[in-house]
Design a protein around this motif. Sequence first.
Motif, PDB file in Angstrom:
ATOM      1  N   LEU A  38       0.868  -1.172   0.000  1.00 41.12           N
ATOM      2  CA  LEU A  38       0.000   0.000   0.000  1.00 41.12           C
ATOM      3  C   LEU A  38       0.907   1.224   0.000  1.00 41.12           C
ATOM      4  O   LEU A  38       1.933   1.226   0.677  1.00 41.12           O
ATOM      5  CB  LEU A  38      -0.882   0.011   1.250  1.00 41.12           C
ATOM      6  CG  LEU A  38      -1.722  -1.237   1.484  1.00 41.12           C
ATOM      7  CD1 LEU A  38      -2.425  -1.146   2.834  1.00 41.12           C
ATOM      8  CD2 LEU A  38      -2.722  -1.439   0.362  1.00 41.12           C
ATOM      9  N   GLU A  39       0.558   2.233  -0.754  1.00 40.75           N
ATOM     10  CA  GLU A  39       1.363   3.447  -0.771  1.00 40.75           C
ATOM     11  C   GLU A  39       0.556   4.588  -0.178  1.00 40.75           C
ATOM     12  O   GLU A  39      -0.548   4.884  -0.637  1.00 40.75           O
ATOM     13  CB  GLU A  39       1.817   3.789  -2.187  1.00 40.75           C
ATOM     14  CG  GLU A  39       2.842   4.888  -2.196  1.00 40.75           C
ATOM     15  CD  GLU A  39       3.784   4.793  -3.383  1.00 40.75           C
ATOM     16  OE1 GLU A  39       4.901   5.305  -3.264  1.00 40.75           O
ATOM     17  OE2 GLU A  39       3.410   4.211  -4.415  1.00 40.75           O
ATOM     18  N   CYS A  40       1.115   5.201   0.854  1.00 38.74           N
ATOM     19  CA  CYS A  40       0.445   6.274   1.574  1.00 38.74           C
ATOM     20  C   CYS A  40       1.002   7.618   1.121  1.00 38.74           C
ATOM     21  O   CYS A  40       2.216   7.836   1.167  1.00 38.74           O
ATOM     22  CB  CYS A  40       0.636   6.095   3.075  1.00 38.74           C
ATOM     23  SG  CYS A  40      -0.030   4.538   3.679  1.00 38.74           S
ATOM     24  N   TYR A  41       0.120   8.491   0.680  1.00 41.49           N
ATOM     25  CA  TYR A  41       0.493   9.809   0.168  1.00 41.49           C
ATOM     26  C   TYR A  41       0.053  10.891   1.135  1.00 41.49           C
ATOM     27  O   TYR A  41      -1.068  10.853   1.650  1.00 41.49           O
ATOM     28  CB  TYR A  41      -0.209  10.083  -1.172  1.00 41.49           C
ATOM     29  CG  TYR A  41       0.356   9.329  -2.338  1.00 41.49           C
ATOM     30  CD1 TYR A  41       1.159   9.961  -3.264  1.00 41.49           C
ATOM     31  CD2 TYR A  41       0.080   7.976  -2.518  1.00 41.49           C
ATOM     32  CE1 TYR A  41       1.688   9.269  -4.356  1.00 41.49           C
ATOM     33  CE2 TYR A  41       0.598   7.283  -3.596  1.00 41.49           C
ATOM     34  CZ  TYR A  41       1.395   7.924  -4.511  1.00 41.49           C
ATOM     35  OH  TYR A  41       1.907   7.239  -5.573  1.00 41.49           O
ATOM     36  N   THR A  42       0.917  11.891   1.347  1.00 42.57           N
ATOM     37  CA  THR A  42       0.482  13.078   2.066  1.00 42.57           C
ATOM     38  C   THR A  42      -0.566  13.766   1.195  1.00 42.57           C
ATOM     39  O   THR A  42      -0.669  13.500  -0.012  1.00 42.57           O
ATOM     40  CB  THR A  42       1.647  14.062   2.317  1.00 42.57           C
ATOM     41  OG1 THR A  42       2.091  14.589   1.061  1.00 42.57           O
ATOM     42  CG2 THR A  42       2.796  13.409   3.076  1.00 42.57           C
ATOM     43  N   MET A  43      -1.306  14.671   1.783  1.00 43.65           N
ATOM     44  CA  MET A  43      -2.331  15.381   1.016  1.00 43.65           C
ATOM     45  C   MET A  43      -1.695  16.207  -0.099  1.00 43.65           C
ATOM     46  O   MET A  43      -2.206  16.249  -1.215  1.00 43.65           O
ATOM     47  CB  MET A  43      -3.176  16.260   1.943  1.00 43.65           C
ATOM     48  CG  MET A  43      -3.970  15.459   2.975  1.00 43.65           C
ATOM     49  SD  MET A  43      -4.945  14.108   2.261  1.00 43.65           S
ATOM     50  CE  MET A  43      -6.168  15.006   1.319  1.00 43.65           C
ATOM     51  N   GLN A  44      -0.548  16.838   0.180  1.00 42.44           N
ATOM     52  CA  GLN A  44       0.133  17.607  -0.866  1.00 42.44           C
ATOM     53  C   GLN A  44       0.626  16.698  -1.989  1.00 42.44           C
ATOM     54  O   GLN A  44       0.510  17.047  -3.164  1.00 42.44           O
ATOM     55  CB  GLN A  44       1.302  18.396  -0.276  1.00 42.44           C
ATOM     56  CG  GLN A  44       0.857  19.576   0.553  1.00 42.44           C
ATOM     57  CD  GLN A  44       2.032  20.312   1.186  1.00 42.44           C
ATOM     58  OE1 GLN A  44       3.073  19.722   1.451  1.00 42.44           O
ATOM     59  NE2 GLN A  44       1.848  21.599   1.435  1.00 42.44           N
ATOM     60  N   ALA A  45       1.153  15.533  -1.635  1.00 43.89           N
ATOM     61  CA  ALA A  45       1.674  14.614  -2.658  1.00 43.89           C
ATOM     62  C   ALA A  45       0.555  14.108  -3.565  1.00 43.89           C
ATOM     63  O   ALA A  45       0.729  14.041  -4.786  1.00 43.89           O
ATOM     64  CB  ALA A  45       2.400  13.446  -2.005  1.00 43.89           C
TER      65      ALA A  45
END
Length: 149
Positions: A38-45
Amino acid sequence: MSIPAPFRRVLEAGDPAWTEGLNPELVVVYGDKRRKYLECYTMQAIEEVDEKIESLPRGSVERRMLQRLFNGQSHPTSVDETGRLVLPAKLRQKIGLTGEAFFIGAGDTFQIWEPETYETEEQAATDEWLDELPDDVDPLIYLDRQPGE
């Protein structure tokens, strides 16, 4: 699952709406069937990814497929007050996660792996790449190279 503190700091920094006392938001992308993590992204990313997808021609296959992979196969969520992330059963099942997780940070994203899967697949690929390098080559040399060199 408990998110390591350094990763929580990255999520906080990458969430424009976050302030002290609030829980940082993130997007967990589970993506296509080939992904074993699973890849977790920051909101900006994830906003950067969305902007790049939106810049593709309307109606193009690439735009449609990327929208499906990133928007249709993702789970917006937040870290709770205790620094934990609750993953739905569907996401845990996708990567075969039944116990502890293995985290890999990559700037404004991080990956969540089932530890044995990471060890057998990703570590093996890394070892293979290292084995192809001459013994006197330090992989750090690639940090100074320009893309495509």
